[in-house]
Scaffold this motif. Structure first.
Motif, short mmCIF file in Angstrom:
data_model
loop_
_atom_site.label_atom_id
_atom_site.label_comp_id
_atom_site.label_asym_id
_atom_site.label_seq_id
_atom_site.Cartn_x
_atom_site.Cartn_y
_atom_site.Cartn_z
N THR A 155 7.51 8.10 18.28
CA THR A 155 7.00 6.73 18.26
C THR A 155 7.76 5.94 17.20
O THR A 155 8.43 6.51 16.33
CB THR A 155 5.50 6.67 17.95
OG1 THR A 155 5.30 6.97 16.55
CG2 THR A 155 4.71 7.66 18.80
N LEU A 156 7.60 4.61 17.25
CA LEU A 156 8.28 3.78 16.26
C LEU A 156 7.67 3.94 14.88
O LEU A 156 8.26 3.49 13.89
CB LEU A 156 8.25 2.31 16.70
CG LEU A 156 8.99 1.97 17.99
CD1 LEU A 156 9.35 0.48 18.02
CD2 LEU A 156 10.24 2.82 18.18
N ALA A 157 6.50 4.58 14.79
CA ALA A 157 5.92 4.86 13.47
C ALA A 157 6.79 5.80 12.65
O ALA A 157 6.63 5.88 11.43
CB ALA A 157 4.52 5.45 13.63
N GLN A 158 7.71 6.50 13.30
CA GLN A 158 8.59 7.43 12.59
C GLN A 158 9.77 6.73 11.92
O GLN A 158 10.45 7.34 11.08
CB GLN A 158 9.12 8.49 13.56
CG GLN A 158 8.06 9.42 14.13
CD GLN A 158 8.60 10.28 15.23
OE1 GLN A 158 8.36 10.04 16.41
NE2 GLN A 158 9.33 11.32 14.87
N LEU A 159 10.03 5.48 12.30
CA LEU A 159 11.21 4.77 11.80
C LEU A 159 10.82 3.59 10.93
O LEU A 159 9.73 3.02 11.08
CB LEU A 159 12.04 4.26 12.99
CG LEU A 159 12.64 5.34 13.89
CD1 LEU A 159 13.15 4.73 15.19
CD2 LEU A 159 13.76 6.08 13.16
N LEU A 160 11.71 3.22 10.02
CA LEU A 160 11.48 2.01 9.24
C LEU A 160 11.33 0.84 10.19
O LEU A 160 12.05 0.72 11.18
CB LEU A 160 12.66 1.76 8.29
CG LEU A 160 12.83 2.78 7.16
CD1 LEU A 160 14.15 2.52 6.42
CD2 LEU A 160 11.65 2.71 6.18
N PRO A 161 10.38 -0.06 9.93
CA PRO A 161 10.09 -1.14 10.88
C PRO A 161 11.13 -2.24 10.84
O PRO A 161 11.89 -2.37 9.87
CB PRO A 161 8.73 -1.66 10.41
CG PRO A 161 8.73 -1.40 8.94
CD PRO A 161 9.48 -0.09 8.77
N PRO A 162 11.18 -3.08 11.86
CA PRO A 162 12.10 -4.22 11.85
C PRO A 162 11.94 -5.09 10.62
O PRO A 162 12.93 -5.62 10.09
CB PRO A 162 11.73 -4.98 13.13
CG PRO A 162 11.23 -3.91 14.05
CD PRO A 162 10.49 -2.95 13.16
N SER A 163 10.72 -5.26 10.13
CA SER A 163 10.48 -6.11 8.96
C SER A 163 11.25 -5.62 7.74
O SER A 163 11.68 -6.43 6.90
CB SER A 163 8.99 -6.18 8.65
OG SER A 163 8.46 -4.88 8.40
N TYR A 164 11.43 -4.30 7.61
CA TYR A 164 12.20 -3.76 6.49
C TYR A 164 13.62 -4.28 6.52
O TYR A 164 14.16 -4.75 5.51
CB TYR A 164 12.19 -2.23 6.54
CG TYR A 164 13.14 -1.59 5.54
CD1 TYR A 164 12.72 -1.31 4.26
CD2 TYR A 164 14.46 -1.28 5.89
CE1 TYR A 164 13.59 -0.74 3.33
CE2 TYR A 164 15.33 -0.72 4.98
CZ TYR A 164 14.88 -0.45 3.70
OH TYR A 164 15.77 0.10 2.78
N TRP A 165 14.25 -4.20 7.70
CA TRP A 165 15.65 -4.60 7.81
C TRP A 165 15.81 -6.12 7.70
O TRP A 165 16.78 -6.60 7.11
CB TRP A 165 16.24 -4.07 9.11
CG TRP A 165 16.29 -2.59 9.13
CD1 TRP A 165 15.48 -1.73 9.83
CD2 TRP A 165 17.17 -1.76 8.36
NE1 TRP A 165 15.80 -0.43 9.55
CE2 TRP A 165 16.85 -0.41 8.65
CE3 TRP A 165 18.20 -2.03 7.45
CZ2 TRP A 165 17.52 0.65 8.09
CZ3 TRP A 165 18.88 -0.96 6.88
CH2 TRP A 165 18.54 0.36 7.19
N ILE A 166 14.87 -6.86 8.25
CA ILE A 166 14.95 -8.32 8.16
C ILE A 166 14.86 -8.75 6.71
O ILE A 166 15.61 -9.63 6.25
CB ILE A 166 13.83 -8.96 9.01
CG1 ILE A 166 14.13 -8.72 10.50
CG2 ILE A 166 13.71 -10.45 8.71
CD1 ILE A 166 13.00 -9.13 11.42
N GLU A 167 13.98 -8.10 5.94
CA GLU A 167 13.86 -8.44 4.51
C GLU A 167 15.08 -7.98 3.72
O GLU A 167 15.61 -8.73 2.89
CB GLU A 167 12.60 -7.79 3.94
CG GLU A 167 12.38 -8.11 2.46
CD GLU A 167 11.11 -7.50 1.92
OE1 GLU A 167 10.93 -7.54 0.68
OE2 GLU A 167 10.29 -6.99 2.70
N GLU A 168 15.56 -6.77 3.99
CA GLU A 168 16.70 -6.23 3.24
C GLU A 168 17.98 -7.01 3.51
O GLU A 168 18.78 -7.25 2.59
CB GLU A 168 16.92 -4.76 3.59
CG GLU A 168 15.93 -3.80 2.99
CD GLU A 168 16.06 -3.70 1.48
OE1 GLU A 168 17.20 -3.51 1.00
OE2 GLU A 168 15.04 -3.84 0.79
N LEU A 169 18.20 -7.40 4.74
CA LEU A 169 19.45 -8.06 5.11
C LEU A 169 19.43 -9.56 4.91
O LEU A 169 20.49 -10.17 4.76
CB LEU A 169 19.79 -7.72 6.57
CG LEU A 169 20.11 -6.25 6.82
CD1 LEU A 169 20.21 -5.97 8.31
CD2 LEU A 169 21.41 -5.84 6.13
N GLY A 170 18.27 -10.15 4.90
CA GLY A 170 18.16 -11.57 4.57
C GLY A 170 19.05 -12.46 5.41
O GLY A 170 18.94 -12.50 6.64
#
Length: 223
Positions: A155-170
C-alpha cells in the motif's frame, strides 16, 4: 512528451512533461528500506549515501510504451506511484521505473537514464485523495512465457507521501514535473527478469491506474 490521463470522472487531462525525478529508498519503514537495500546489494548495487535519495532524469524517458526494448536480460521494473504536475493541479498515477540492473552496479543514476519511466492510464487529482492515500494499494506482476506471478504487493502507507516530496522540493515542483516515488519490496523468490510487467495502483473504491508492457531484448552489439 505530452501525456494524457483519464480522471475518475471520465474527463481527460493532458500534461507536457518537462522534468523527471526518481525518488529512491523512500519507504517510511526503515526496516523495509533496508530490505530494499539488501535486495539490490545481492545484485551488486552499492548502498546510497543519502536516504531517501533523488535522481534527475531526462524528460524524454517518461512515456507509456507497450514494448520496452533492452540490451540484455538483466533489466526489471519497479511498482511506484508518480506525481504529474499540471498548470493548475497535481495528479497521482501508477508508474513503473524500468531499470538496467547490470548497469546499476556501476551507478544507479546511470541505470536510471538507460530505461523508461512508464506512467499509468488513470490519474487522480491529488487534492481530492490526500486523506485516503494510505489505503491505495500498489501491486506488480511479472510474466514469464504464459505464466504471470505477483511480485510486489503493498500500500502507499509503505512509502513517503507526496506531501513529503512537495515540501522538500519546493520551487522545483513546477508544471511539467513528473516525480516517481520509489518502490516497495519484491516478494522473495520471484524472478524479476521477466518477459512482461504489469503494475496497478488502486484506490479504496476499486478504480485502478495500470501500466502494462512487454520486454524485447535487442540483438547484441557488433563489438
Amino acid at each position: 512528451m505530452t501525456m494524457r490521463f483519464t480522471l475518475p470522472d471520465g474527463s481527460e487531462r493532458a500534461v507536457t512533461v518537462r522534468y523527471a525525478l526518481n525518488a529512491g529508498y523512500a519507504g517510511r519503514d526503515t526496516a523495509q528500506v533496508q530490505h530494499h537495500v539488501d535486495e539490490l546489494a545481492q545484485l551488486g548495487v552499492p548502498a546510497p549515501r543519502r536516504i531517501p535519495t533523488l535522481y534527475p532524469l531526462s524528460a524524454s524517458l517518461v512515456g507509456r510504451p507497450e514494448v520496452v526494448q533492452v540490451a540484455h536480460a538483466k533489466t526489471s521494473g519497479e511498482a511506484e506511484w508518480a506525481l504529474v504536475v499540471g498548470e493548475d493541479d497535481v495528479l497521482l498515477t501508477a508508474a513503473c521505473d524500468h531499470t538496467d540492473r547490470a548497469l546499476e552496479v556501476h551507478g544507479v543514476a546511470w541505470s536510471k537514464q538507460s530505461a523508461p519511466d512508464l506512467l499509468g492510464d488513470v490519474a487522480w487529482p491529488l487534492r481530492e485523495i490526500e486523506d485516503e492515500l494510505d489505503r491505495f494499494t500498489l501491486k506488480a506482476w511479472v510474466r514469464h512465457g504464459d505464466v504471470e506471478t505477483l511480485i510486489q504487493d503493498g500500500t502507499l502507507a509503505q512509502l513517503l507521501p507526496p506531501s513529503y516530496w512537495i515540501e522538500e522540493l519546493g520551487e522545483r515542483i513546477v508544471p511539467g514535473t513528473v516525480l516517481l516515488s520509489g518502490t516497495i519490496p519484491m516478494i522473495p523468490g520471484v524472478d524479476q527478469f521477466a518477459d512482461a510487467w504489469r503494475v496497478e495502483l488502486t484506490d479504496p473504491r476499486g478504480l485502478s491506474s495500470r501500466v502494462v508492457y512487454s520486454i524485447e531484448q535487442l540483438a547484441p552489439a557488433w563489438d
